[in-house]
Design an enzyme around this catalytic site. Structure first.
Site, PDB file in Angstrom:
ATOM      1  N   LYS A   1      19.617  -3.897 -15.792  1.00 57.78           N
ATOM      2  CA  LYS A   1      18.595  -4.622 -14.784  1.00 57.78           C
ATOM      3  C   LYS A   1      17.684  -5.415 -14.935  1.00 57.78           C
ATOM      4  O   LYS A   1      17.231  -6.248 -14.632  1.00 57.78           O
ATOM      5  CB  LYS A   1      18.403  -3.116 -14.655  1.00 57.78           C
ATOM      6  CG  LYS A   1      17.574  -3.283 -13.262  1.00 57.78           C
ATOM      7  CD  LYS A   1      17.946  -3.524 -12.008  1.00 57.78           C
ATOM      8  CE  LYS A   1      17.310  -4.728 -10.633  1.00 57.78           C
ATOM      9  NZ  LYS A   1      18.240  -4.679  -9.979  1.00 57.78           N
TER      10      LYS A   1
ATOM     11  N   CYS B   1       1.027  -0.927   0.334  1.00 59.18           N
ATOM     12  CA  CYS B   1       0.099  -0.069   0.152  1.00 59.18           C
ATOM     13  C   CYS B   1       1.334   1.089  -0.113  1.00 59.18           C
ATOM     14  O   CYS B   1       2.226   1.371   0.279  1.00 59.18           O
ATOM     15  CB  CYS B   1      -1.005   0.263   0.993  1.00 59.18           C
ATOM     16  SG  CYS B   1      -1.238  -1.820   1.858  1.00 59.18           S
TER      17      CYS B   1
ATOM     18  N   GLU C   1      25.840 -16.885  -4.642  1.00 63.61           N
ATOM     19  CA  GLU C   1      24.882 -15.643  -4.731  1.00 63.61           C
ATOM     20  C   GLU C   1      26.439 -14.585  -3.998  1.00 63.61           C
ATOM     21  O   GLU C   1      26.239 -13.251  -4.492  1.00 63.61           O
ATOM     22  CB  GLU C   1      23.897 -15.287  -4.344  1.00 63.61           C
ATOM     23  CG  GLU C   1      23.644 -13.803  -4.169  1.00 63.61           C
ATOM     24  CD  GLU C   1      23.269 -13.125  -4.578  1.00 63.61           C
ATOM     25  OE1 GLU C   1      22.882 -14.298  -5.755  1.00 63.61           O
ATOM     26  OE2 GLU C   1      22.552 -12.159  -4.641  1.00 63.61           O
TER      27      GLU C   1
ATOM     28  N   HIS D   1      38.247 -31.582  -5.029  1.00 64.29           N
ATOM     29  CA  HIS D   1      38.243 -31.985  -6.372  1.00 64.29           C
ATOM     30  C   HIS D   1      38.544 -31.215  -7.019  1.00 64.29           C
ATOM     31  O   HIS D   1      38.209 -31.592  -8.600  1.00 64.29           O
ATOM     32  CB  HIS D   1      36.121 -32.856  -6.415  1.00 64.29           C
ATOM     33  CG  HIS D   1      36.083 -33.925  -5.443  1.00 64.29           C
ATOM     34  ND1 HIS D   1      36.410 -34.704  -5.320  1.00 64.29           N
ATOM     35  CD2 HIS D   1      35.232 -33.266  -4.071  1.00 64.29           C
ATOM     36  CE1 HIS D   1      35.756 -35.330  -4.221  1.00 64.29           C
ATOM     37  NE2 HIS D   1      35.004 -34.367  -3.644  1.00 64.29           N
TER      38      HIS D   1
ATOM     39  N   GLU E   1      29.929  -8.451 -10.667  1.00 66.57           N
ATOM     40  CA  GLU E   1      28.883  -8.167 -10.727  1.00 66.57           C
ATOM     41  C   GLU E   1      29.916  -6.548 -10.911  1.00 66.57           C
ATOM     42  O   GLU E   1      29.803  -5.924 -11.681  1.00 66.57           O
ATOM     43  CB  GLU E   1      27.790  -8.341 -10.314  1.00 66.57           C
ATOM     44  CG  GLU E   1      27.033  -8.969 -11.202  1.00 66.57           C
ATOM     45  CD  GLU E   1      25.382  -9.278 -10.547  1.00 66.57           C
ATOM     46  OE1 GLU E   1      24.937  -9.075  -9.353  1.00 66.57           O
ATOM     47  OE2 GLU E   1      24.564  -9.007 -11.788  1.00 66.57           O
TER      48      GLU E   1
HETATM   49  O1  M6R Z   1      14.864  -9.303 -13.030  1.00 64.00           O
HETATM   50  P1  M6R Z   1      15.634 -11.398 -13.339  1.00 64.00           P
HETATM   51  O2  M6R Z   1      15.701 -12.074 -11.977  1.00 64.00           O
HETATM   52  O3  M6R Z   1      14.461 -12.436 -13.803  1.00 64.00           O
HETATM   53  O4  M6R Z   1      17.394 -10.961 -13.504  1.00 64.00           O
HETATM   54  C1  M6R Z   1      17.664 -12.051 -13.138  1.00 64.00           C
HETATM   55  C2  M6R Z   1      19.250 -12.124 -13.385  1.00 64.00           C
HETATM   56  O5  M6R Z   1      19.844 -11.150 -14.750  1.00 64.00           O
HETATM   57  C3  M6R Z   1      19.947 -11.040 -12.383  1.00 64.00           C
HETATM   58  O6  M6R Z   1      19.856 -11.738 -10.804  1.00 64.00           O
HETATM   59  C4  M6R Z   1      21.059 -11.093 -12.334  1.00 64.00           C
HETATM   60  O7  M6R Z   1      21.778 -11.894 -12.135  1.00 64.00           O
HETATM   61  C5  M6R Z   1      21.272  -9.294 -11.734  1.00 64.00           C
HETATM   62  N1  M6R Z   1      22.366  -8.765 -12.038  1.00 64.00           N
HETATM   63  C6  M6R Z   1      22.095  -9.891 -10.218  1.00 64.00           C
HETATM   64  O8  M6R Z   1      22.410  -9.265  -9.119  1.00 64.00           O
END
Ligand code: M6R
Length: 599
Positions: free
Chosen positions: A594, A2, A475, A498, A482
């Site tokens: 993005k 909201c 992650e 391994h 990144e």
């Molecule tokens: O919008 P989405 O979650 O589908 O995007 C997937 C990936 O492109 C996204 O998670 C990408 O790996 C990010 N830059 C991670 O930080």
């Protein structure tokens, strides 16, 4: 979630409110409404769906001169998205908008109904306005009546209330849901759930603390228990939206405790999990799950595969969407096909979803953007409610994805009877600690900043962990690569021997996720093996580890998911601080977008 706006001043109030609501659209909503008071009379308009529907309904309405107004975009929690359930809710002479959940609304409603009050909606919010009018009969001063009303509410709320008995006043209160008040030299007063609607309107704003209550009237803002601390609001949208943080990514990391709690609203009850989005018919015949996603969303999926199998005893298969598309996958109709996406526009994930639909599978999207392509295509959707995420490196979206998936696991566990009621209640208790713990996790920021200077070189990073801490390691490595452009990999801790251990030397940095609640000794042995080969070790753990070169001490927790969320924050902050030291734009890293709408 909201959104709330309020306005007191001389400008055309309807446009002021609807324009403000438009700035809050990113929060997600399914209906909207406004109430405008001028010269003692109130007019209210509501519409289901997008704000253009409200525009249409109000096109012949305009105000002139001084007045007050409140507006709301509603994301249904109690009661379906209908016009009756949309805010503002009215009493005999007052209107209210509310963001949050009133936990004790049933008992208040019963008390008021016994007094003959007639309710129009199914919402928890409506009790506020009737309770206010009930209290107004017992107090001469309307602010005292408002205080008595708020005093009786349990739960989370940001509330704005207007009443014909105080025609130039907006009453406000905040506890647990965001609310900002703004003002300018023209005597105008503004309210909003985030600063977006206030930029370019208010010169100064105050971010209300929990427990704040007060009223604004021409020329006066009265607040209890503490006066508000107004600070200048940047006129530049971009700077203002960063809210004092250096980067959107930093702001989004700091927002995680709030969005995770938003993701839980209306879904996590004391001893139950509710997903109005999923009905029994939809789940009938489902005995396995396949999840497709990319990048960070894939890591959330992988995390959930441990939870689904362990707790809901459901076989889960997780695939990177771009791989799934071309492998001629075997799809059976007892499979629930889940796609996870922050943006809802990722081409690979969208295509995977199309394939599943064509194969006749039931499909569920876990997504942050309502009305995105993925949401429109899936049979059912659970929105993650992270709010708009601007940093290309996903942070708060991941936190909400994992939270939703944990909730979904318990939802299935309950439906399938794989966990006892007590065990589920216990999980829910731990789950309820997550928002507060996430806030506490931020205490480690300074330490990450200081440590970051030691990790700007070397020939690579290995993030390692076991069980759910393996996807978290993936992650952490993705976050670092990144935005810092350093080479980083995530690995299951037990897999290093391994092969990858061949790379170990002092210039190889191992970031070891060493939770105490899960396979601590096993992980420790793996880290010892790396240390023996002279790898530089940064351990993230609640327990000091002798062989670590550096360590980040986390808080002791009793549940792996609590350790997971804290370590997630550490990884995000560490990656960000390393990248900032390297002079990179962490919000817009090179070569990345993005929303990845190409194959
Ligand atoms: O919008 P989405 O979650 O589908 O995007 C997937 C990936 O492109 C996204 O998670 C990408 O790996 C990010 N830059 C991670 O930080």
């Amino acid at each position: 979630m909201c959104g709330i706006v309020g306005y007191l001043g001389k400008r055309e109030i309807k446009s002021q409110l609807i324009d403000g609501l438009r700035e809050l659209e990113y929060r997600g909503y399914d209906s909207a409404g406004i109430a405008v008071m001028q010269q003692g009379s109130i007019q209210s308009f509501k519409a289901v769906g997008k704000l253009t529907n409200l525009d249409e309904k109000t096109k012949n309405f305009q105000t002139k001169g001084q007045g007050v107004g409140i507006g709301h975009t509603r994301w249904a929690t109690h009661g379906k998205p209908t016009e009756l359930n949309a805010h503002p809710h009215m009493g005999e002479y007052s209107y209210v908008v509310h963001n949050g959940i009133i936990e004790n609304y049933r008992e208040i409603k019963e008390m008021l109904e016994n007094e003959g009050v007639h309710f129009l909606s199914q919402t928890d919010t409506e009790v506020i306005v009737h309770l206010f009018e009930h209290e107004a009969k017992r107090h001469d001063d309307l602010f005292e009546a408002f205080k008595a009303t708020i005093d009786r509410l349990d739960g989370a709320y940001a509330v704005l209330l207007v009443s014909q008995k105080a025609p130039d006043t907006i009453f406000f209160a905040r506890n647990g849901s965001p609310m900002i008040i703004g003002k300018n030299a023209h005597g105008e007063v503004f309210f909003a759930s985030s600063d977006a609607p206030l930029i370019g309107e208010a010169e100064e704003v105050a971010y209300m603390e929990d427990g704040t209550i007060g009223y604004a009237t021409s020329g006066k803002i009265h607040v209890e228990p503490e006066p508000l601390q107004f600070v200048p609001l940047a006129g530049d949208k971009m700077t203002a939206q960063k809210g004092g943080y250096r980067f959107f990514m930093e702001k989004e990391i700091y927002e995680q405790y709030q969005v995770v709690s938003d993701a839980m609203i209306g879904r996590v009850l004391d001893d139950d999990i509710v997903f109005e989005e999923l009905d029994d018919a939809f789940l009938e015949g489902i005995s396995r799950i396949k999840i497709c996603a990319c990048g960070t969303s894939y890591h959330a999926a992988l995390t959930s595969s441990y939870l689904f199998e362990r707790q809901a005893k459901m076989p889960v298969n997780v695939e990177i969407a771009s791989e799934f598309r071309y492998k001629d996958p075997l799809l059976t109709e007892d499979t629930l096909f889940i796609v996870i996406s922050q943006s809802g526009e990722t081409a690979d994930t969208l295509e995977a979803l199309k394939m599943a639909k064509e194969a006749g599978l039931k499909t569920l999207a876990i997504c942050n953007v309502d009305n995105s392509s993925i949401v429109r295509l899936a049979d059912a959707t659970i929105l993650t409610r992270a709010g708009i995420e601007k940093g290309v490196a996903s942070t708060k979206a991941f936190a909400t994805q994992v939270m939703v998936l944990w909730m979904l696991t318990l939802f299935f566990a309950k439906k399938r009877g794989t966990m006892s009621d007590d065990a589920i209640r216990n999980e829910l208790l731990y789950m309820s600690y997550v928002p507060k713990d996430l806030k506490k996790s931020l205490e480690v920021h300074e330490k990450c900043k200081r440590l970051s200077k030691r990790y700007l070189h070397g020939h690579g990073f290995f993030f390692i962990g076991r069980d759910i801490f393996y996807p978290l390691a993936l992650e952490g490595a993705l976050k670092l690569k990144e935005i810092s452009y350093l080479h980083a990999e995530g690995y299951p801790a037990g897999e290093m021997k391994h092969g990858p251990i061949a790379l170990a030397d002092a210039e190889l940095f191992t970031i070891a996720l060493m939770p105490k609640t899960m396979l601590y000794d096993k992980t420790k042995s793996n880290v010892e093996e790396l240390s023996a080969r002279d790898s530089t070790i940064l351990s993230i753990s609640p327990e000091m580890f002798d062989l670590a070169d550096d360590f980040i001490l986390t808080h002791p927790h009793k549940h792996p998911m609590l350790e997971f969320f804290e370590m997630m924050v550490v990884e995000q902050l560490l990656a960000m601080e390393i990248a900032i030291r390297m002079g990179n734009d962490v919000d817009m890293p090179r070569n990345l977008a993005k929303s990845v709408t190409v194959e």
